[in-house]
Design a protein around this motif. Structure first.
Motif, PDB file in Angstrom:
ATOM      1  N   ARG A   8       0.868  -1.192   0.000  1.00 55.91           N
ATOM      2  CA  ARG A   8       0.000   0.000   0.000  1.00 55.91           C
ATOM      3  C   ARG A   8       0.901   1.238   0.000  1.00 55.91           C
ATOM      4  NH1 ARG A   8      -2.283  -3.542   4.011  1.00 55.91           N
ATOM      5  NH2 ARG A   8      -4.164  -4.578   3.210  1.00 55.91           N
ATOM      6  N   SER A  61     -10.167 -10.306  -6.193  1.00 55.71           N
ATOM      7  CA  SER A  61     -10.301  -9.253  -5.174  1.00 55.71           C
ATOM      8  C   SER A  61     -11.339  -8.228  -5.610  1.00 55.71           C
ATOM      9  CB  SER A  61      -8.939  -8.554  -5.021  1.00 55.71           C
ATOM     10  OG  SER A  61      -9.078  -7.286  -4.399  1.00 55.71           O
ATOM     11  N   ARG A 110      -8.342   1.911  -5.781  1.00 59.26           N
ATOM     12  CA  ARG A 110      -8.373   2.825  -4.644  1.00 59.26           C
ATOM     13  C   ARG A 110      -6.963   3.348  -4.463  1.00 59.26           C
ATOM     14  NH1 ARG A 110      -6.776   2.234   0.551  1.00 59.26           N
ATOM     15  NH2 ARG A 110      -6.007   0.230   1.312  1.00 59.26           N
TER      16      ARG A 110
HETATM   17  C1  GCO Z   1      -6.867  -2.910   0.618  1.00 62.02           C
HETATM   18  C2  GCO Z   1      -7.225  -4.319   1.021  1.00 62.02           C
HETATM   19  C3  GCO Z   1      -7.955  -5.014  -0.118  1.00 62.02           C
HETATM   20  C4  GCO Z   1      -8.254  -6.421   0.277  1.00 62.02           C
HETATM   21  C5  GCO Z   1      -8.983  -7.124  -0.798  1.00 62.02           C
HETATM   22  C6  GCO Z   1     -10.317  -6.529  -1.106  1.00 62.02           C
HETATM   23  O1  GCO Z   1      -5.777  -2.443   1.008  1.00 62.02           O
HETATM   24  O2  GCO Z   1      -7.692  -2.308  -0.071  1.00 62.02           O
HETATM   25  O3  GCO Z   1      -6.062  -5.042   1.385  1.00 62.02           O
HETATM   26  O4  GCO Z   1      -7.162  -4.969  -1.268  1.00 62.02           O
HETATM   27  O5  GCO Z   1      -7.088  -7.122   0.525  1.00 62.02           O
HETATM   28  O6  GCO Z   1      -8.210  -7.296  -1.944  1.00 62.02           O
HETATM   29  O7  GCO Z   1     -10.994  -7.413  -1.980  1.00 62.02           O
END
Ligand code: GCO
Ligand code: NAP
Length: 266
Positions: free
Chosen positions: A101, A147, A154
């Motif tokens: 992230r 996912s 996002r």
């Molecule tokens: C994120 C989450 C998601 C979940 C999943 C949602 O940081 O948005 O980790 O990515 O892991 O993939 O379906």
């Protein structure tokens, strides 16, 4: 004709990658309860052994291996060892995955490549290694763990979304190439599930309040809760069983309704 047997997995060898814990462990446990022989791997020997102990504690005799799913030579050797020691893989769940992230402008190309390698290249590599055995047996089930990010983006998850979007299309392509050989390839798209991977998004704040992202997901989910790994068991069993023999190239979203919902008004 549908019977309970339609959902059973007796006599089947199921390989779930990255299944020492988390979603993979839950899916493997569900398959074991339906009669499958469980094979799993982890990149880390200590965690693989912890996984073996956890399966044993759950009354499951699992076969554990150490293998990095991004390493094509290691995967070929791994699958050859499984076929020799356990049997041909009937059911493959490409579950192993990572996420980073990081805002795009702060993410290095190497970090981007690493996520693509584990979350997209590896499902290709492992599927390629098990399909020959499935062709010989005349049947096979491949289930790719996709996912919400197979459909939505996002902030900070560019690599992960690119990988999971690609995994949706890899799923459809394996369906296209091997459907005639009675191999069904489908995906499961979990919503937001409470596992170590999402723990940072659910951490309590210093004042004891819920993490802002935690509150956000609750408002975006009609079920108004995070998913649990148990929520994935039934859909995973369905896609691994003969009950889904005419389901192919489908991504089954198990998300409590997130993809259908604009979100609760503030
Ligand atoms: C994120 C989450 C998601 C979940 C999943 C949602 O940081 O948005 O980790 O990515 O892991 O993939 O379906
Ligand atoms: P997790 O708790 O982080 O577990 C991931 C597993 O994959 C770990 O066992 C990890 O092993 C293994 N792994 C990572 N890289 C590997 C590699 N190169 N070779 C072999 N094993 C490797 O994740 P999770 O939440 O259970 O998620 C499992 C899958 O579901 C992932 O594909 C994830 O993207 C997807 N998913 C998760 C959610 C969610 O909300 N949790 C939602 C949608 C989709 P180590 O422990 O040794 O690192």
């Amino acid at each position: 004709m549908i019977t309970d047997k339609s959902f059973r997995l007796d006599g089947k060898v199921a390989l779930i990658t990255g299944a020492s814990y988390g979603i993979g462990f839950a899916i493997a446990s569900a398959y074991a309860s339906m009669g499958a022989t469980i094979v799993f791997n982890d990149i880390n020997e200590e965690l693989m052994n912890k996984g073996l102990a956890a399966y044993k504690e759950a009354g499951i005799t699992a076969h554990g291996y150490v293998c990095d799913v991004t390493d094509e030579a290691a995967v070929a050797a791994f699958i050859a060892k499984v076929e020799q020691e356990v049997g041909t893989v009937d059911i493959l769940v490409n579950n192993a995955g990572i996420i980073k992230r990081i805002p795009m402008l702060d993410m290095s190309a190497d970090e981007f490549r690493k996520v693509i390698d584990v979350d997209l290249n590896a499902p290709f590599i492992v599927s390629k290694a098990v399909i020959p055995g499935m062709l010989k047996k005349g049947h096979g089930k491949i289930i790719n763990i996709c996912s919400m990010m197979s459909e939505l983006g996002r902030e900070t998850v560019s690599a992960y979304a690119a990988a999971k979007g690609g995994l949706k299309m890899l799923t459809r392509n394996i369906c296209s190439e091997y459907g005639e050989a009675n191999i069904q390839c489908n995906g499961i798209g979990p919503g937001y599930i409470a596992t170590p991977q999402t723990a940072p998004l659910r951490e309590r704040q210093p004042d004891g309040s819920r993490h802002p992202f935690d509150q956000f997901i609750i408002a975006k989910t009609p079920a108004a809760r995070w998913g649990t790994t148990d929520d994935l068991m039934g859909p995973a069993v369905f896609l691994a069983s003969e009950a889904s023999d005419f389901v192919n190239g489908h991504i089954l979203y198990v998300d409590g309704g997130i993809l259908a919902y604009i979100g609760k008004q503030p």
